[in-house]
Design a protein around this motif. Structure first.
Motif, PDB file in Angstrom:
ATOM      1  N   ALA A 128       0.835  -1.206   0.000  1.00 17.40           N
ATOM      2  CA  ALA A 128       0.000   0.000   0.000  1.00 17.40           C
ATOM      3  C   ALA A 128       0.867   1.252   0.000  1.00 17.40           C
ATOM      4  CB  ALA A 128      -0.937  -0.014   1.208  1.00 17.40           C
ATOM      5  N   TRP A 129       1.907   1.287   0.825  1.00 19.03           N
ATOM      6  CA  TRP A 129       2.802   2.445   0.855  1.00 19.03           C
ATOM      7  C   TRP A 129       3.541   2.601  -0.466  1.00 19.03           C
ATOM      8  CZ3 TRP A 129       2.434   6.468   3.694  1.00 19.03           C
ATOM      9  CH2 TRP A 129       1.933   6.375   4.987  1.00 19.03           C
ATOM     10  N   GLY A 130       3.906   1.485  -1.083  1.00 13.91           N
ATOM     11  CA  GLY A 130       4.580   1.544  -2.379  1.00 13.91           C
ATOM     12  C   GLY A 130       3.693   2.153  -3.447  1.00 13.91           C
ATOM     13  N   LEU A 131       2.422   1.741  -3.483  1.00 12.24           N
ATOM     14  CA  LEU A 131       1.494   2.307  -4.452  1.00 12.24           C
ATOM     15  C   LEU A 131       1.240   3.788  -4.204  1.00 12.24           C
ATOM     16  CD1 LEU A 131      -1.095  -0.576  -4.743  1.00 12.24           C
ATOM     17  CD2 LEU A 131       0.455   0.232  -6.519  1.00 12.24           C
ATOM     18  N   LEU A 132       1.106   4.150  -2.941  1.00  9.25           N
ATOM     19  CA  LEU A 132       0.872   5.550  -2.603  1.00  9.25           C
ATOM     20  C   LEU A 132       2.064   6.419  -3.001  1.00  9.25           C
ATOM     21  CD1 LEU A 132      -0.920   7.646  -1.145  1.00  9.25           C
ATOM     22  CD2 LEU A 132       0.321   7.078   0.927  1.00  9.25           C
ATOM     23  N   SER A 133       3.264   5.989  -2.651  1.00  7.58           N
ATOM     24  CA  SER A 133       4.440   6.787  -2.987  1.00  7.58           C
ATOM     25  C   SER A 133       4.667   6.857  -4.490  1.00  7.58           C
ATOM     26  CB  SER A 133       5.682   6.249  -2.271  1.00  7.58           C
ATOM     27  OG  SER A 133       5.958   4.938  -2.686  1.00  7.58           O
ATOM     28  N   PHE A 134       4.400   5.750  -5.196  1.00  4.44           N
ATOM     29  CA  PHE A 134       4.534   5.780  -6.656  1.00  4.44           C
ATOM     30  C   PHE A 134       3.561   6.778  -7.271  1.00  4.44           C
ATOM     31  CE2 PHE A 134       3.211   4.286 -10.854  1.00  4.44           C
ATOM     32  CZ  PHE A 134       4.422   4.318 -11.517  1.00  4.44           C
ATOM     33  N   SER A 135       2.326   6.784  -6.807  1.00  6.32           N
ATOM     34  CA  SER A 135       1.330   7.710  -7.351  1.00  6.32           C
ATOM     35  C   SER A 135       1.726   9.157  -7.093  1.00  6.32           C
ATOM     36  CB  SER A 135      -0.038   7.437  -6.734  1.00  6.32           C
ATOM     37  OG  SER A 135      -0.473   6.153  -7.044  1.00  6.32           O
ATOM     38  N   LEU A 136       2.192   9.447  -5.893  1.00  7.03           N
ATOM     39  CA  LEU A 136       2.590  10.824  -5.576  1.00  7.03           C
ATOM     40  C   LEU A 136       3.824  11.244  -6.368  1.00  7.03           C
ATOM     41  CD1 LEU A 136       1.973  10.908  -1.736  1.00  7.03           C
ATOM     42  CD2 LEU A 136       0.614  11.988  -3.537  1.00  7.03           C
ATOM     43  N   PHE A 196       4.189  14.225  -9.075  1.00  7.25           N
ATOM     44  CA  PHE A 196       5.241  15.228  -8.928  1.00  7.25           C
ATOM     45  C   PHE A 196       6.079  15.322 -10.202  1.00  7.25           C
ATOM     46  CE2 PHE A 196       9.553  16.449  -7.607  1.00  7.25           C
ATOM     47  CZ  PHE A 196       9.274  17.697  -7.079  1.00  7.25           C
ATOM     48  N   THR A 197       6.370  14.178 -10.807  1.00  7.72           N
ATOM     49  CA  THR A 197       7.149  14.160 -12.042  1.00  7.72           C
ATOM     50  C   THR A 197       6.384  14.839 -13.170  1.00  7.72           C
ATOM     51  OG1 THR A 197       8.190  12.105 -11.357  1.00  7.72           O
ATOM     52  CG2 THR A 197       8.356  12.675 -13.670  1.00  7.72           C
ATOM     53  N   LYS A 198       5.080  14.563 -13.266  1.00  7.47           N
ATOM     54  CA  LYS A 198       4.271  15.234 -14.287  1.00  7.47           C
ATOM     55  C   LYS A 198       4.279  16.743 -14.060  1.00  7.47           C
ATOM     56  CE  LYS A 198       0.437  13.010 -15.944  1.00  7.47           C
ATOM     57  NZ  LYS A 198      -0.935  12.483 -15.799  1.00  7.47           N
ATOM     58  N   MET A 199       4.266  17.157 -12.797  1.00 13.21           N
ATOM     59  CA  MET A 199       4.268  18.573 -12.479  1.00 13.21           C
ATOM     60  C   MET A 199       5.591  19.214 -12.901  1.00 13.21           C
ATOM     61  SD  MET A 199       3.668  20.426  -8.808  1.00 13.21           S
ATOM     62  CE  MET A 199       5.176  19.813  -8.108  1.00 13.21           C
ATOM     63  N   MET A 200       6.687  18.519 -12.666  1.00 11.18           N
ATOM     64  CA  MET A 200       7.998  19.066 -13.012  1.00 11.18           C
ATOM     65  C   MET A 200       8.182  19.134 -14.529  1.00 11.18           C
ATOM     66  SD  MET A 200       9.251  19.881 -10.180  1.00 11.18           S
ATOM     67  CE  MET A 200      10.956  20.221 -10.527  1.00 11.18           C
ATOM     68  N   VAL A 201       7.656  18.137 -15.236  1.00  6.57           N
ATOM     69  CA  VAL A 201       7.792  18.126 -16.695  1.00  6.57           C
ATOM     70  C   VAL A 201       6.908  19.190 -17.324  1.00  6.57           C
ATOM     71  CG1 VAL A 201       7.356  16.737 -18.763  1.00  6.57           C
ATOM     72  CG2 VAL A 201       8.508  15.718 -16.808  1.00  6.57           C
ATOM     73  N   ALA A 202       5.714  19.390 -16.747  1.00  3.78           N
ATOM     74  CA  ALA A 202       4.776  20.363 -17.313  1.00  3.78           C
ATOM     75  C   ALA A 202       5.368  21.768 -17.279  1.00  3.78           C
ATOM     76  CB  ALA A 202       3.453  20.315 -16.557  1.00  3.78           C
ATOM     77  N   GLY A 203       6.138  22.067 -16.250  1.00  4.32           N
ATOM     78  CA  GLY A 203       6.843  23.345 -16.185  1.00  4.32           C
ATOM     79  C   GLY A 203       5.941  24.536 -16.020  1.00  4.32           C
ATOM     80  N   GLU A 244      -4.825  15.642 -10.155  1.00  5.29           N
ATOM     81  CA  GLU A 244      -5.108  14.466 -10.980  1.00  5.29           C
ATOM     82  C   GLU A 244      -4.664  13.185 -10.264  1.00  5.29           C
ATOM     83  OE1 GLU A 244      -3.765  12.628 -15.287  1.00  5.29           O
ATOM     84  OE2 GLU A 244      -3.627  14.788 -14.963  1.00  5.29           O
ATOM     85  N   GLY A 245      -3.498  13.234  -9.660  1.00  7.99           N
ATOM     86  CA  GLY A 245      -3.017  12.078  -8.902  1.00  7.99           C
ATOM     87  C   GLY A 245      -3.887  11.782  -7.693  1.00  7.99           C
ATOM     88  N   ALA A 246      -4.316  12.820  -6.997  1.00  3.54           N
ATOM     89  CA  ALA A 246      -5.195  12.629  -5.838  1.00  3.54           C
ATOM     90  C   ALA A 246      -6.543  12.063  -6.270  1.00  3.54           C
ATOM     91  CB  ALA A 246      -5.388  13.957  -5.105  1.00  3.54           C
ATOM     92  N   TRP A 247      -7.046  12.524  -7.417  1.00  3.16           N
ATOM     93  CA  TRP A 247      -8.311  12.023  -7.954  1.00  3.16           C
ATOM     94  C   TRP A 247      -8.196  10.528  -8.277  1.00  3.16           C
ATOM     95  CZ3 TRP A 247     -13.246  13.114  -8.338  1.00  3.16           C
ATOM     96  CH2 TRP A 247     -14.005  12.466  -9.280  1.00  3.16           C
ATOM     97  N   GLU A 248      -7.115  10.139  -8.954  1.00  7.95           N
ATOM     98  CA  GLU A 248      -6.920   8.733  -9.307  1.00  7.95           C
ATOM     99  C   GLU A 248      -6.745   7.872  -8.063  1.00  7.95           C
ATOM    100  OE1 GLU A 248      -3.815   8.248 -12.150  1.00  7.95           O
ATOM    101  OE2 GLU A 248      -4.744   9.612 -13.578  1.00  7.95           O
ATOM    102  N   LEU A 249      -6.000   8.368  -7.100  1.00  4.45           N
ATOM    103  CA  LEU A 249      -5.759   7.613  -5.880  1.00  4.45           C
ATOM    104  C   LEU A 249      -7.039   7.442  -5.070  1.00  4.45           C
ATOM    105  CD1 LEU A 249      -3.434   6.293  -4.379  1.00  4.45           C
ATOM    106  CD2 LEU A 249      -3.117   8.414  -3.141  1.00  4.45           C
ATOM    107  N   SER A 250      -7.824   8.501  -4.952  1.00  5.62           N
ATOM    108  CA  SER A 250      -9.079   8.387  -4.202  1.00  5.62           C
ATOM    109  C   SER A 250     -10.070   7.492  -4.929  1.00  5.62           C
ATOM    110  CB  SER A 250      -9.686   9.769  -3.935  1.00  5.62           C
ATOM    111  OG  SER A 250      -9.973  10.413  -5.160  1.00  5.62           O
ATOM    112  N   GLY A 251     -10.077   7.533  -6.249  1.00  5.85           N
ATOM    113  CA  GLY A 251     -10.934   6.631  -7.012  1.00  5.85           C
ATOM    114  C   GLY A 251     -10.539   5.177  -6.813  1.00  5.85           C
ATOM    115  N   ALA A 252      -9.242   4.898  -6.780  1.00  7.22           N
ATOM    116  CA  ALA A 252      -8.766   3.535  -6.555  1.00  7.22           C
ATOM    117  C   ALA A 252      -9.139   3.047  -5.161  1.00  7.22           C
ATOM    118  CB  ALA A 252      -7.260   3.468  -6.757  1.00  7.22           C
ATOM    119  N   VAL A 253      -9.015   3.924  -4.172  1.00 18.62           N
ATOM    120  CA  VAL A 253      -9.383   3.549  -2.806  1.00 18.62           C
ATOM    121  C   VAL A 253     -10.885   3.289  -2.722  1.00 18.62           C
ATOM    122  CG1 VAL A 253      -9.564   4.435  -0.441  1.00 18.62           C
ATOM    123  CG2 VAL A 253      -7.438   4.680  -1.699  1.00 18.62           C
TER     124      VAL A 253
END
Length: 78
Positions: A20-28, A32-39, A49-58
């Motif tokens: 569970a912690w692995g999935l959570l950290s991977f999603s975050l 974060f990586t998408k945010m850095m690339v988007a610039g 978007e990540g929070a939406w996907e994570l809450s939907g999965a939960v």
């Protein structure tokens, strides 16, 4: 291996929490990586978007887990 006992149950719980912690950290980190690339664009959009996907999965996990728990109580062994 069909090992049973207190130790096996403890190991199973630790592995489940670790997954569970692995999935959570991977999603975050993915958000974060998408945010850095988007610039220069919307900074918080990938995080939302990540929070939406994570809450939907939960939510899906809880619904399916609850349904399966109810169904498993009604099934008799043998």
């Amino acid at each position: 291996s069909r090992i049973t006992g207190k130790f096996a149950d403890s190991v199973l719980g630790v592995v489940a929490v670790d997954d569970a912690w692995g999935l959570l950290s991977f999603s975050l980190l993915l958000a974060f990586t998408k945010m850095m690339v988007a610039g220069g664009g919307e900074v918080w959009s990938p995080l939302w978007e990540g929070a939406w996907e994570l809450s939907g999965a939960v939510l899906i996990g809880r619904v399916l887990g609850g349904a399966l728990a109810i169904l498993s109580d009604k099934v008799e062994t043998g």
